[in-house]
Design an enzyme around this catalytic site. Structure first.
Site, mmCIF file in Angstrom:
data_model
loop_
_atom_site.group_PDB
_atom_site.id
_atom_site.type_symbol
_atom_site.label_atom_id
_atom_site.label_comp_id
_atom_site.label_asym_id
_atom_site.label_seq_id
_atom_site.Cartn_x
_atom_site.Cartn_y
_atom_site.Cartn_z
ATOM 1 N N ASP A 210 -2.279 -4.811 0.252
ATOM 2 C CA ASP A 210 -1.797 -6.102 0.745
ATOM 3 C C ASP A 210 -2.530 -6.577 2.000
ATOM 4 O O ASP A 210 -2.859 -7.769 2.122
ATOM 5 C CB ASP A 210 -0.290 -6.073 0.976
ATOM 6 C CG ASP A 210 0.200 -4.869 1.777
ATOM 7 O OD1 ASP A 210 -0.635 -4.067 2.247
ATOM 8 O OD2 ASP A 210 1.427 -4.731 1.920
ATOM 9 N N GLN B 157 0.805 -1.212 0.000
ATOM 10 C CA GLN B 157 0.000 0.000 0.000
ATOM 11 C C GLN B 157 0.842 1.268 0.000
ATOM 12 O O GLN B 157 2.012 1.255 0.352
ATOM 13 C CB GLN B 157 -0.925 0.019 1.219
ATOM 14 C CG GLN B 157 -2.104 -0.941 1.102
ATOM 15 C CD GLN B 157 -3.135 -0.701 2.195
ATOM 16 O OE1 GLN B 157 -3.052 -1.297 3.255
ATOM 17 N NE2 GLN B 157 -4.094 0.165 1.934
ATOM 18 N N HIS B 158 0.194 2.345 -0.418
ATOM 19 C CA HIS B 158 0.646 3.729 -0.253
ATOM 20 C C HIS B 158 1.731 4.180 -1.215
ATOM 21 O O HIS B 158 1.975 5.375 -1.325
ATOM 22 C CB HIS B 158 1.156 4.013 1.168
ATOM 23 C CG HIS B 158 0.327 3.461 2.268
ATOM 24 N ND1 HIS B 158 -1.036 3.643 2.335
ATOM 25 C CD2 HIS B 158 0.660 2.714 3.356
ATOM 26 C CE1 HIS B 158 -1.494 3.054 3.417
ATOM 27 N NE2 HIS B 158 -0.503 2.476 4.054
#
Length: 465
Positions: free
Chosen positions: A225, A70-71
């Site tokens: 994830d 992520q991110h």
């Protein structure tokens, strides 16, 4: 009918091919990713291609989905070319940008109300502010911004126009400019962070079609994830899933969104239409790696040593902020060892303190989830760190709750595959795959472990002080 799931994680790419109806594993493949907190996305594409080849290709699958770390910030120019290496979730250079954004919107409560989370260096919105402030030429070239799994899905679908970029609720909810409570983007927050509104991917529902493979298979919306891991592990309301990988996470399946003004709990969405309040730590399995290397032992011996020492490690406490920390938000902190005496100056006590310290950091996350209304009927322990016998046996002493450990597996990739099966089979819910036999661990809680850890935690060193 076969389906495929991809886990493009920080360290590697895994591909699993499973039976859509039963979840039975048919074949799999993997490839490694380069180290670092910024990575050229071309490395992910190369690893995905290698992992697909190792898994026997995708020509016979009916659907596939990609889950990813992520991110991460992937910036694309008008022609779809990557502007600069992607900044990953564990890149903390945007910590100052996070502090600026919190202040500019009016504090943590304003952010929690707006999007369900409070900015920290991990989230994409802070990386966009950093880019605008520190690399204005690259910011000017940026026509679209997406996340790692969005970019890989787009590439699998043929990398068409930027308008073809797609994402899902779970990953969008970790950007800082998509609102978990409303299910809509916040263009005003994009403007606040970046000065303008780059194109962002369309957010799909749980079984939305993000494109098609060249062979015709449907591509599911994918996932972040952690949300994929929850789907792969079959987590239900009342379960808290603790994942011990490169990062550590504790999250629960909830019917309503979370909004924690302290920022400890991030109010993410999940893959099913529910919500996934989550607490993340930067330091997890690599704490065990570091202490094993320090002691010159492998992980099996580290586990044996830890179990040979008493609960509480004789008062020795390790605060494991070896790479700074996200929860609590201490990006410039360092680790600390407290309670060292002649009696505790042994490999066994240090091994025990490492396991307990890593688990205590995650237990702080469980407390924060409970404060947001989560129930903890049991803890599901997954990730590479869950393979340690010491971690499995010590966890219930630290968490104060029963712990179940599913068979070792690629739960992020499995969650992506289960989503792909849902896309292929249709219906109101993902297919009820069997996860196999689980190991159950119960032990009396030892509150003194966490009490001593809490005392030590207040004395960590900040490198900027």
């Amino acid at each position: 009918m076969l389906v495929a799931g991809v886990d493009s994680s920080t360290q590697s790419c895994k591909v699993v091919v499973r039976e859509a109806e039963t979840g039975a594993l048919v074949r799999e493949g993997r490839a490694t990713h380069p180290d670092g907190t910024e990575v050229d996305p071309a490395a992910w594409w190369g690893a995905l291609s290698e992992a697909i080849s190792a898994a026997g290709g995708l020509a016979d699958v009916s659907a596939a989905s990609v889950a990813g770390q992520q991110h991460g910030m992937v910036c694309l120019d008008e022609g779809g070319e990557v502007v600069r290496p992607a900044l990953l979730w564990n890149d903390t250079r945007s910590a100052g940008a996070a502090a600026e954004l919190i202040q500019e919107l009016g504090g943590g409560q304003a952010w929690a109300d707006a999007v369900g989370l409070v900015p920290v260096a991990s989230f994409t919105i802070t990386k966009l502010r950093w880019l605008a402030s520190n690399e204005p030429a690259n910011a000017d070239r940026t026509a679209a911004v997406c996340l790692p799994h969005d970019w890989l899905t787009w590439k699998l679908a043929g990398a068409g126009s930027l308008d073809a970029l797609r994402t899902d609720r779970s990953d969008a909810s970790g950007t800082g400019y998509w609102s978990t409570p409303t299910g809509e983007y916040r263009p005003d927050l994009l403007r606040l962070a970046f000065g303008r509104e780059p194109l962002v991917p369309e957010v799909l529902g749980p079984t939305g079609i993000a494109g098609h493979l060249p062979e015709g298979a449907s591509l599911g919306p994918g996932a972040g994830d952690n949300a994929a891991a929850a789907l792969g592990a079959g987590a239900l309301p009342g379960d808290v899933l603790v994942s011990i990988g490169t990062s550590g996470t504790a999250f629960s399946v909830a019917e309503t969104p979370a909004a924690d003004p302290s920022g400890t709990v991030a109010g993410f969405a999940d893959t099913t239409g529910r919500f996934l309040p989550l607490v993340a730590t930067l330091n997890a399995a690599r704490v065990l790696d570091a202490v094993a290397a320090l002691l010159g032992v492998d992980h099996a011996e580290l586990s044996r040593l830890a179990l040979s020492a008493p609960p509480g490690a004789g008062g020795l406490s390790l605060v494991p902020y070896l790479e700074g920390e996200r929860t609590p938000n201490r990006p410039n902190s360092t680790g600390a060892l407290h309670g060292l005496t002649l009696a505790t100056s042994t490999p066994a006590y240090l091994a025990r303190a490492a396991v307990e310290g890593m688990l205590c950091a995650l237990a702080d996350g469980l407390d924060a989830l409970v404060a947001q209304g989560a129930e903890v009927n049991r803890v599901i322990l997954v990730g590479g760190g869950a393979r340690s016998e010491a971690v499995r046996r010590i966890a219930p002493e630290v968490f104060g709750a029963p712990v179940v450990v599913p068979p070792p597996g690629e739960y992020v990739a499995d969650g992506a595959a289960r989503q792909a099966a849902w896309v292929a089979l249709g219906g109101d819910a993902p297919p009820p795959w069997s996860g196999g036999l689980v190991e159950e661990y119960e032990a009396k809680g030892v509150p003194a472990i966490r009490e001593r850890y809490a005392e030590a935690r207040e004395h960590v060193i900040d490198r900027t002080a």
